[in-house]
Each structure stands twice: as structure tokens, then as C-alpha cells.
Design an enzyme around this catalytic site. Structure first.
Site, short mmCIF file in Angstrom:
data_model
loop_
_atom_site.label_atom_id
_atom_site.label_comp_id
_atom_site.label_asym_id
_atom_site.label_seq_id
_atom_site.Cartn_x
_atom_site.Cartn_y
_atom_site.Cartn_z
N GLU B 78 -1.98 4.37 -15.29
CA GLU B 78 -2.31 3.20 -14.46
C GLU B 78 -3.69 3.31 -13.82
O GLU B 78 -4.36 2.31 -13.58
CB GLU B 78 -1.25 3.03 -13.37
CG GLU B 78 0.12 2.58 -13.89
CD GLU B 78 1.03 3.73 -14.27
OE1 GLU B 78 0.54 4.88 -14.40
OE2 GLU B 78 2.24 3.51 -14.44
N PHE B 140 15.19 4.45 -6.14
CA PHE B 140 14.47 5.06 -7.26
C PHE B 140 13.14 4.33 -7.49
O PHE B 140 13.11 3.11 -7.54
CB PHE B 140 15.33 5.02 -8.52
CG PHE B 140 14.64 5.58 -9.73
CD1 PHE B 140 14.27 6.92 -9.77
CD2 PHE B 140 14.30 4.76 -10.80
CE1 PHE B 140 13.60 7.43 -10.87
CE2 PHE B 140 13.64 5.27 -11.90
CZ PHE B 140 13.28 6.61 -11.95
N LYS B 190 11.88 -6.79 -7.48
CA LYS B 190 12.54 -7.11 -8.76
C LYS B 190 13.41 -8.36 -8.67
O LYS B 190 13.47 -9.15 -9.61
CB LYS B 190 13.37 -5.90 -9.20
CG LYS B 190 13.84 -6.00 -10.63
CD LYS B 190 14.40 -4.69 -11.15
CE LYS B 190 14.82 -4.89 -12.62
NZ LYS B 190 15.31 -3.64 -13.22
N MET B 499 -22.68 18.81 -10.65
CA MET B 499 -23.26 18.48 -9.35
C MET B 499 -22.80 19.47 -8.28
O MET B 499 -23.57 19.86 -7.40
CB MET B 499 -22.92 17.04 -8.95
CG MET B 499 -23.64 16.56 -7.71
SD MET B 499 -25.45 16.62 -7.88
CE MET B 499 -25.81 14.94 -8.44
#
Lengths: 192, 595
Positions: B78, B140, B190, B499
Site C-alpha cells: 500500500e 480484526f 464495511k 548521505m
């Protein structure tokens, strides 16, 4: 850090505009500001305002919240401290929240401020008379009485509430609950 | 909008009262999942970067059934999805869209959302949520997404009623793209996705607490024009807001007419052509020495869509000590946030530049420009050429190969600074990077998002990475390969977190604590091939051109080019963190060493 005399005119201007001290070890002039804020009456809106202060590192001395004249809106009174630059940021960042409808800094405006305080004192019947004499001066109301306690309500500017609690320190102070300040401009404005 | 969604919206836009309609036609009313898809179509969404999961399975089911007008790209993580949406938004100027499930799906997006917040990138992230009744029960894959993302979003919505869904989608896109753009999260329980309601995408919405600014105050603009006219050593300091608002051309026209030199921030790269004699390149920590000299000596700094970031100013009290400052910005909170300014102008940068354009007269500053040129000669931006493979030479070669017309997406660290210094940007939206948050692992997925957005335009998209950052979202290589994107992925492999190593060498007595990557680095060429990409390797400056030839010959899949560069190369010049700009460290070699 340089001495004040070594600043360029532009550096001097910026320091003064931000309310920052010109001296290496000096402290900035910090002011206390009272802000009234009108937001959409949702849980999300209140969370966002509270969150903003921790997110941006602003001070928050007190916050009160309740329904505004229009029940779809909430009205908050916030007390915050900071130098001029920080107070400017507080106002702008509050205004930047999508749920915020109005932000008003009433600190230097003609306004009234009130705070409500409940105080519970542990005392027996012999002590009652002297305590009542003290609280009478502050026009505090007795809101509850039991054989071994007294509960008062006092309303007024924060200084009055502070003084009231200070006086009762000589007694067996059991609990103090303060509402935080609410504020309102004297003239018609803000909530149109 | 597709014709199918038009007819659906007409069907559903029943004239009956909602309650009656619900009672009579309940089975035929669309679900929240369909309403979401129809709303995205109506919003003109072209592409969604997403990953399914339990809480959003209904949306994916509807997508399967409806075959919507937008494309869905299945990302492999994601975070990659959010960066892809950012890259798409930066490259095209449109709003990027992400769709993920609840809990871990949402938390994996947090870095990308924070990145978009810092860099003012418009994305809308739809997150699944457990059913309304289970919120707060540690169900959950439950996570308080709104709470977690509160301080890194421009705004967020938890949809509590399916009848609010369509308007919420419209509000989300509106808030994301207008004003100072930013990320908006829409959390979708949902049960809301399963509930049914009539669908009608609103033509307009009202958000009482939200207003955007347009033109600047004409009095302030006039004052600014006078200050510009009177200044002896003016300097434009241009940030990403100029590109976002579409003001780059106007800026260029004003700067050229009044002969005002221009320095840009990292996100301002491309707002003014760097091959113009008036350009002094980037300013700040790794800006050019001459840009920083110009800042320290200017008497009028014209800040345009920039935010006085600490990587620009260094020690703020010592920065631009002689400058009066004009600050044009769309965000009131940006003005005088870090540096109080003399002439604030609140407005859309593009519109304010329009106003200024008609007031700023022709002018010249020959002495000032001569001084800047002298500084440029004194310490040019260059690098050593001694036969070792250096990153700067590779970036220059890519610049020449693409004639400056590519979209360059850099990661974070040394590769980012070399990518900023040596590509010489001439077009707005041709440079994409994670500036504010400094997110390693940004480049590869963001370049993929940009490449999706630029399909069919013929523009090259080049992703520049170090060997550290590229591993942080390497999984998206498979997605780019599956879609046949001709991405050019450059890995400047110096076997270190470069760096951090540079800071350790310069400021921590060469204690290279946990920055050596060689033991854990993969065989990048083999890795590329395993993902279905072309893999190339180069460790000799003589072979750079040959490698680029081979890379640019491939047009049907990504090409990964691993360049094994020397470890010791550092980014110069440099203002150490928190130091004054006057204390800039310049390169240790002298210009005479440069070929």
C-alpha cells in the site's frame, strides 16, 4: 548570537515582528491570548482542534467547548500562550482547519470572561459557619451539604476563582473542578 | 464519465422521496460500494492504485461486475500505492487515488499520506473500515485510521451514512485539489459499503468552513511591484507552489523582463529554465554556492510559492540578512511562519503573478548580475573526472540523452541531491521527489505512477535511486513490468547509505555506524530480471553511453541500470544542518581540476 547592535536592519525588523528577544540570553515576550472558535459540531472537529495544538507544539492552557447558538455548531474558548509569531500561527492554523467557521482573538478586545468552579470541603458542623462567612464574600453558592462536607459553586473571572480557592486552602479542601474560561465580546459580533 | 454510469445515475435519481424510494425499490438501489465507484467515475478518476482486503472486498466485487471507466492497478504494497498516486499527481497535475483495506492496509499508507501532506500533493485515499457497530472493539484488522492520520491529512472523513457517500467523495476531491493541495482520507466502514441508497452525484457541494483564495490584494501587489522596481539586487526565490498553480511561465516572463536572477527550491526545479543565464540553480543546504551567495547579498527576496524550509534557510537568524522579503503564497499559515516578511501577498501564485506581470517594468541590474556571474565562475557546480565512476557524470549523461525533457523522479539522499544539481531542469513538472518528508523508497513507485499518468505522451520517466532507498519499495518493479511501462530505473550503487555516510565522514569522525549495505545488497541485475525487467550493469565511465544505449533500446518493459559508483563521492557544496548559510562547505577540489 549577535548583540542587538550587530543585527542588520532587516534582522532587527524580523526579530521585532516575531516578538523575539534581541539579546542572546533574553527570553521572548510571551503573551496569554484568549480565543473563541466556532466549529462544526462534530466529534471530528473537536479532535482536530485539540490535535492541532500537539501537532504544532502550541501551548494550550485551557479549552472549553459546548453547543453554540446554532446547535449544528460548537463554540470553543481556548487560552494559549506564545510570542507574537506563535500566536499568529495559532490563529492561522486554527483558521486553516476545514471544520473551523470563525476564529476570534478577543484578548485585546472589550470582552467578558467567566469561569465556573466547584469546590468540596471536608468539614464538621462546627466549622461550617466560618467557612460560609468566607464564601459569602465571593458570592459563592452552596450546592450540596452533607454532615461532613460542603460543596460550593463560584463563577467569575479566573482571578476571582484563583483567589477563592486560595482562601479555602486553610480548610480541608477535598476536590476542585474548574470549567476553564469562556469568553465573549461585549459588542455584537462573531455569531451572526 | 462513461455512458453506463450516466444511465445508472438517471435511473437512481428517482423523484420519489428517499424513504418511499427505499421502501419500494430497495433491491434495485445501488450499494455503497457501487455508489463509490460511480462517484469516482463521475469525478473523472482515470486510475486507482489499490490493494484489496476483507473490508473493501465489496468494492472489488462491484469493480469486477461493473468494469468501471477507470483503471485499477494492483500494487504490491500500500505504501507503493500512495507514492504511485503522488507521482501520478505530480506528473499530471490531477488528483491521485488510492484504495486500500482497513487496519494494516491503512497504516501502510501512512508514510505516503504524510509525504503528500508535507509536499502539498493532492491525493484521495479510500480506506476500508470495520463495520460501524464494531468500531472501537478491537475487531480484526481494525485501526483508528482517522485518528492515526489526523495530523498528516488536509482533511479526513469517516462515512457514517451511505446517503452521504457521494457528496463525501466530491468533497474529498475538491478539498484535495483546491487551495494548497494535500491528502484527504475517506474511511469507509464495511456496512456502509453494503447499505443501499439512491445515487446522485452532486453538481455542487458546500463546505462552510473552507474557502480558497484567488487574486492577491491589489494594494499589496502594487507595493510589491514598487519594491521590485526600486531594488538594486533583487532575487526570485521560487518554490513548488509556482508549479502547482501553473505560474511558471508568468514567472519566467517577469524575471526576464526585469532581469531578475532566479533561484529555486528542490520542489521549484523546473519552474524556471536552468539553462537561462538568469538561473542560479537551487539554493539551500546542497544548493549552488552562487545561489546562496545571492541570497546572502540580495536586498529584495521575492518568495513565490515557497515555505522557508529549514533545508533552505539553515540557521534562520543568519539567512538573507539584508533582504526585504515579498512572499506570495496561497496558504496564510505559510506566510511569516518561519521568517516575518515585509510584503505578504495572500493568493493563488499564478493569479498574483498575472497581476504583477502587468505592473513590473523592464529593468536591468548589470552590476548585480555581473557579481553573480563572478560567484558562478569562482565556485561552479562541477565534479572531478579522474576515470572513476561518479554519479554526477551519469546524471549529466542522462540529461544529454533525454535533452532535459524527461521526467526525473529521485529518491532521498545523495542520489536526490545529485539528481537535483546535475539534470538542469527546464520544464515544470519534470522533477519529482520527496522533499518535505524525505521518504526513502519514494522514487520507484512514484516514477511508476508518473509513467502511468504520462502513457502515450512519449515522455521518458527516469527513476534515480541509491542502493538503500530502492530496496524499500522494490516490489513495485513487478507491477511496472506487468504493465509494460518503459521506466528507466537508475541505481547509483555506492554500497552505502550514502548521505548518512557523508555526515558520518564529515561530522562524526568517519564512524560508519550501520551504513554499509554491501553485505545485504542483492544482485540488482538478477533481481531486475526476476521481476521481468531488463537488467544492466556498469562500473566504468567509458561504458555509461553504451549502457544508456542499451537501456533506451528497450521500450516494452522497465530497465534497471545498476551503476557501481565510488563510495567516497560526497554531495557538495553543503551547509551543515543548523549552520549559517555563510558557512557553506564547498567542494574540496578546485575548478582547475575540472575538465
Amino acid at each position: 548570537m549577535q548583540e542587538a547592535s550587530h543585527f542588520t536592519p532587516q534582522q532587527l525588523f524580523r526579530k521585532q515582528a516575531a516578538g523575539e528577544s534581541l539579546h542572546p540570553d533574553g527570553e521572548d515576550a510571551v503573551h496569554r491570548h484568549v480565543l473563541t472558535v466556532l466549529v462544526e459540531n462534530t466529534i471530528g472537529a473537536l479532535n482536530r482542534v485539540a490535535n492541532l495544538f500537539s501537532q504544532r507544539g502550541f501551548n494550550l492552557e485551557s479549552v472549553t467547548v459546548g453547543e453554540a447558538r446554532d446547535p449544528s455548531q460548537s463554540r470553543l474558548t481556548l487560552v494559549t500562550t506564545g510570542n507574537d509569531r506563535i500566536i499568529g500561527q495559532v490563529l492561522k492554523q486554527l483558521h486553516g482547519l476545514i471544520d473551523t467557521l470563525e476564529v476570534d482573538d478577543v484578548t485585546h478586545e472589550d470582552h467578558v470572561e467567566r469561569e465556573l468552579c466547584l469546590v468540596k470541603i471536608r468539614c464538621n458542623s462546627e466549622e461550617r459557619a466560618s467557612i460560609l462567612a468566607v464564601v459569602d464574600i465571593f458570592r459563592a453558592n452552596v450546592v450540596n451539604i452533607t454532615p461532613d462536607s460542603l460543596t460550593f459553586e463560584v463563577t467569575g473571572p479566573t482571578a476571582k476563582v484563583n483567589a477563592f480557592i486560595g482562601l479555602l486552602k486553610d480548610y480541608d479542601l477535598s476536590e476542585v473542578a474548574r470549567s476553564g474560561r469562556v469568553a465573549m465580546r461585549r459588542r455584537l459580533a462573531f455569531e451572526h | 464519465m462513461s455512458s453506463s454510469s450516466l444511465s445508472t445515475s438517471q435511473q437512481m435519481n428517482s423523484q420519489l422521496e428517499p424513504s418511499k424510494a427505499a421502501a419500494m425499490a430497495a433491491p434495485t438501489l445501488p450499494t455503497g460500494a457501487e455508489i463509490l465507484i460511480r462517484s469516482m467515475e463521475a469525478e473523472g478518476v482515470e486510475i486507482v492504485f489499490g490493494h484489496p482486503g476483507g473490508a473493501v472486498i465489496a468494492i472489488y466485487d462491484e469493480m469486477h461486475r461493473i468494469n468501471p471507466s477507470f483503471e485499477h492497478v494492483l500494487v504490491r504494497h500500500e505504501q507503493g500505492g500512495t507514492h504511485a498516486a503522488e507521482g501520478y499527481a505530480k506528473a499530471t497535475g490531477k488528483v491521485g487515488t488510492v484504495l486500500v483495506t482497513s487496519g494494516p492496509g491503512a497504516t501502510n499508507c501512512v508514510t505516503g499520506i504524510a509525504d503528500a501532506y508535507m509536499d502539498s500533493i493532492p491525493i484521495v485515499v479510500f480506506t476500508g473500515q470495520v463495520p460501524t457497530k464494531m468500531i472501537g472493539n478491537d475487531a480484526f484488522q481494525e485501526c483508528d485510521t482517522i485518528g492515526v492520520t489526523r495530523s498528516i491529512t488536509k482533511h479526513s472523513f469517516l462515512v457514517r451514512d451511505v446517503r452521504d457517500l457521494a457528496a463525501t467523495v466530491k468533497k474529498a476531491y475538491y478539498i484535495a485539489r483546491t487551495g494548497r493541495p494535500g491528502p484527504v482520507v475517506v474511511d469507509l466502514p464495511k456496512d456502509i459499503l453494503a447499505a443501499r441508497a439512491p445515487f446522485r452525484y452532486p453538481d455542487s457541494i458546500t463546505i462552510p468552513g473552507y474557502s480558497t483564495v484567488g487574486k492577491g490584494n491589489s494594494g499589496q501587489v502594487k507595493k510589491a511591484a514598487e519594491m521590485i522596481q526600486q531594488a538594486e539586487r533583487p532575487l526570485f526565490y521560487v518554490g513548488g507552489g509556482t508549479i502547482i498553480s501553473g505560474g511558471a511561465e508568468k514567472l519566467t516572463s517577469i524575471a526576464r523582463r526585469a532581469n531578475i536572477p532566479v533561484t529555486t527550491t528542490l520542489h521549484g526545479l523546473g519552474s524556471f529554465p536552468e539553462n537561462d543565464p538568469l538561473s542560479v540553480g537551487m539554493l539551500g543546504m546542497h544548493g549552488t554556492w552562487y545561489a546562496n551567495q545571492a541570497v546572502q547579498n540580495t536586498d529584495l527576496l521575492i518568495a513565490v510559492g515557497a515555505r522557508f524550509d529549514d533545508r533552505v534557510t539553515g540557521k534562520i537568524e543568519a539567512w538573507a540578512p539584508h533582504a526585504k522579503i515579498i512572499h506570495i503564497d496561497i496558504d496564510p499559515a505559510c506566510i511569516s511562519k518561519n521568517v516575518p516578511v515585509d510584503c505578504p501577498i495572500l493568493g493563488d501564485v499564478s493569479l498574483v503573478l498575472d497581476q504583477l506581470d502587468s505592473l513590473v517594468e523592464e529593468n536591468d541590474h548589470p552590476e548585480w548580475l555581473a557579481q553573480i556571474d563572478a560567484w558562478r565562475q569562482e565556485c561552479p557546480l562541477d565534479f572531478e573526472r579522474d576515470g572513476a565512476l561518479r554519479p554526477q557524470e551519469i546524471i549529466r549523461a542522462i540529461r544529454d540523452r533525454t535533452e532535459g525533457e524527461a521526467v526525473v523522479v529521485t529518491d532521498v539522499g545523495q542520489n536526490q541531491m545529485w539528481g537535483a544539481q546535475f539534470y538542469s531542469y527546464v520544464n515544470p513538472r519534470s522533477h519529482i521527489t520527496s522533499g518535505g518528508l524525505g521518504t526513502m523508497g519514494f522514487s520507484l513507485p512514484a516514477a511508476m505512477g508518473a509513467a502511468f499518468g504520462l502513457r502515450g505522451t512519449g515522455r521518458d520517466v527516469v527513476s534515480i535511486n541509491g542502493d538503500g532507498g530502492v530496496m524499500m519499495n522494490i516490489q513495485e518493479l513487478g507491477v511496472a513490468a506487468a504493465h509494460g511501462l518503459p521506466l528507466k530505473v537508475v541505481i547509483l550503487n555506492n554500497s552505502f547509505l550514502g548521505m548518512v555516510r557523508q555526515w558520518q565522514e564529515l561530522f562524526h569522525d568517519e564512524r560508519y555506524s550501520h551504513t554499509h549495505l554491501e553485505p545485504t545488497n542483492p544482485d540488482f541485475v538478477a533481481l531486475a530480471k526476476a521481476f521481468g525487467c531488463e537488467g544492466l550493469y556498469c562500473d566504468d565511465p567509458e561504458d555509461i553511453e553504451k549502457t544508456l544505449d542499451a537501456a533506451w533500446a528497450v521500450t516494452d518493459r522497465p530497465v534497471v541500470m545498476e551503476f557501481k559508483v565510488i563510495t567516497e563521492e560526497k554531495v557538495f557544496p553543503m551547509v551543515p544542518a543548523g549552520a549559517a548559510t555563510d558557512d557553506m562547505i564547498t567542494a574540496v577540489f578546485s575548478p582547475e581540476d575540472c575538465a
